[in-house]
Design an enzyme around this catalytic site. Structure first.
Site, PDB file in Angstrom:
ATOM      1  N   ARG A  19       0.828  -1.216   0.000  1.00 47.04           N
ATOM      2  CA  ARG A  19       0.000   0.000   0.000  1.00 47.04           C
ATOM      3  C   ARG A  19       0.859   1.260   0.000  1.00 47.04           C
ATOM      4  NH1 ARG A  19      -3.220   0.155   4.883  1.00 47.04           N
ATOM      5  NH2 ARG A  19      -1.506  -1.055   5.694  1.00 47.04           N
ATOM      6  N   ASN A  37      -6.083  -2.680   2.456  1.00 46.10           N
ATOM      7  CA  ASN A  37      -6.091  -4.123   2.596  1.00 46.10           C
ATOM      8  C   ASN A  37      -7.522  -4.618   2.704  1.00 46.10           C
ATOM      9  OD1 ASN A  37      -3.297  -4.359   2.630  1.00 46.10           O
ATOM     10  ND2 ASN A  37      -3.151  -4.305   4.849  1.00 46.10           N
TER      11      ASN A  37
END
EC number: 3.6.1.7
Length: 89
Positions: A19, A37
């Protein structure tokens, strides 16, 4: 032309700085949106910006950071929304 795409990235993509790395890539390409996520171990990326820049980001999503092992990237164009920043959630 600006568009938005939603990507679902699967493989070993959680716990490997995916990320944060996606955020760096998106910011370098002047793309807004987010990466987060998902409970199934995948990562969702919403990216909004110039179509050619989204193509560059999509290529990067298949690679990810060095410790990631990307198995698949699913992409679909979604309704455009104005966003100035790219966040991790």
């Amino acid at each position: 032309m600006s568009i938005c795409k939603q990507f679902f990235v699967s493989g070993r993509v959680q716990g490997v700085w995916y990320r944060a790395s996606a955020q760096q890539q998106a910011q370098a390409l002047n793309i807004g949106g987010y990466a987060r996520n998902l409970p199934d171990g995948s990562v969702e990326v919403l990216a909004c910006g110039a179509e050619d820049k989204l193509a560059e980001l999509e290529s990067w999503l298949w690679q990810g950071p060095t410790s990631a092992q990307v198995a698949d990237v699913q992409a679909e164009e979604v309704e455009y929304r104005e966003t100035d920043t790219f966040e991790t959630r």
